[in-house]
Enzyme design. Structure first.
Site, PDB file in Angstrom:
ATOM      1  N   CYS A 196      -7.180  -1.287   1.624  1.00 27.09           N
ATOM      2  CA  CYS A 196      -6.125  -1.755   2.522  1.00 27.09           C
ATOM      3  C   CYS A 196      -6.747  -1.919   3.910  1.00 27.09           C
ATOM      4  O   CYS A 196      -7.377  -0.999   4.427  1.00 27.09           O
ATOM      5  CB  CYS A 196      -4.986  -0.740   2.563  1.00 27.09           C
ATOM      6  SG  CYS A 196      -3.725  -1.117   3.797  1.00 27.09           S
TER       7      CYS A 196
ATOM      8  N   CYS B  64       0.439   3.293   3.499  1.00 27.75           N
ATOM      9  CA  CYS B  64       0.935   2.835   4.809  1.00 27.75           C
ATOM     10  C   CYS B  64       2.030   1.781   4.747  1.00 27.75           C
ATOM     11  O   CYS B  64       2.619   1.445   5.767  1.00 27.75           O
ATOM     12  CB  CYS B  64      -0.224   2.316   5.667  1.00 27.75           C
ATOM     13  SG  CYS B  64      -0.899   0.726   5.116  1.00 27.75           S
TER      14      CYS B  64
ATOM     15  N   CYS C  92      -8.457  -5.712  -9.686  1.00 25.94           N
ATOM     16  CA  CYS C  92      -8.101  -4.621 -10.594  1.00 25.94           C
ATOM     17  C   CYS C  92      -7.671  -3.448  -9.712  1.00 25.94           C
ATOM     18  O   CYS C  92      -8.504  -2.780  -9.106  1.00 25.94           O
ATOM     19  CB  CYS C  92      -9.319  -4.275 -11.445  1.00 25.94           C
ATOM     20  SG  CYS C  92      -9.033  -3.004 -12.655  1.00 25.94           S
TER      21      CYS C  92
ATOM     22  N   CYS D 225       0.853  -1.187   0.000  1.00 24.30           N
ATOM     23  CA  CYS D 225       0.000   0.000   0.000  1.00 24.30           C
ATOM     24  C   CYS D 225       0.888   1.235   0.000  1.00 24.30           C
ATOM     25  O   CYS D 225       1.777   1.379   0.834  1.00 24.30           O
ATOM     26  CB  CYS D 225      -0.890  -0.013   1.245  1.00 24.30           C
ATOM     27  SG  CYS D 225      -1.899   1.480   1.425  1.00 24.30           S
TER      28      CYS D 225
ATOM     29  N   CYS E  28      -4.994   0.707   6.637  1.00 20.80           N
ATOM     30  CA  CYS E  28      -5.265   2.149   6.690  1.00 20.80           C
ATOM     31  C   CYS E  28      -6.583   2.563   6.032  1.00 20.80           C
ATOM     32  O   CYS E  28      -6.958   3.728   6.086  1.00 20.80           O
ATOM     33  CB  CYS E  28      -4.106   2.929   6.072  1.00 20.80           C
ATOM     34  SG  CYS E  28      -3.926   2.728   4.288  1.00 20.80           S
TER      35      CYS E  28
END
Length: 142
Positions: free
Chosen positions: A105, A58, A130, A55, A108
């Site tokens: 995610c 984070c 995707c 991510c 976060c």
């Protein structure tokens, strides 16, 4: 577009001002406002580098290059997350008549993209995550 709303408390929680200070305007739009980058422009759409995709907001590791496949849809595609608890799924009814499943995610709450099933790709899960390139950072294998 409104900013992400969730009843969930995430391990990494920051104010919009903090996110804006850490992310570029385009990153903020996609990650924190559930925007979408244009197709076929992302850094990882055609990437073949072996590694782990994390991510961008984070740093949580989300996908591996082993599950990345060419879907020719304009965004990086994966058939499974690194671990089931690294992402969360939110019903997305933002497009009239076309419900989708948003992928965020789990650390976060940042928007990553969407997951689709039953499209006929020859993958072990019959799923296509995707994901916006701008939502990710590639950590190449050493």
């Amino acid at each position: 577009m409104s900013e992400l709303q969730s009843d969930r408390t995430y391990p990494v929680t920051k104010s919009d001002e903090q996110w804006r200070a850490e992310l570029t305007p385009q990153e903020f739009h996609v990650l924190r406002e559930a925007g979408t980058e244009r197709p076929f422009v992302g850094a990882y759409t055609d990437a073949k580098t072996v590694g782990v995709y994390a991510c961008r907001a984070c740093g949580t590791e989300l996908f591996t290059s082993e599950t990345k496949f060419e879907s020719h849809c304009g965004w990086p595609s994966f058939y499974a997350p690194l671990a089931g608890d690294t992402v969360e799924y939110i019903e997305d009814r933002s497009l009239p008549g076309r419900p989708r499943v948003e992928v965020r995610c789990a650390t976060c709450g940042s928007h990553l993209g969407h997951v689709f099933e039953g499209e006929g790709y020859e993958t072990p899960t019959d799923q296509r995550y995707c994901i916006n390139s701008i939502s990710l950072t590639l950590k190449p294998a050493s």
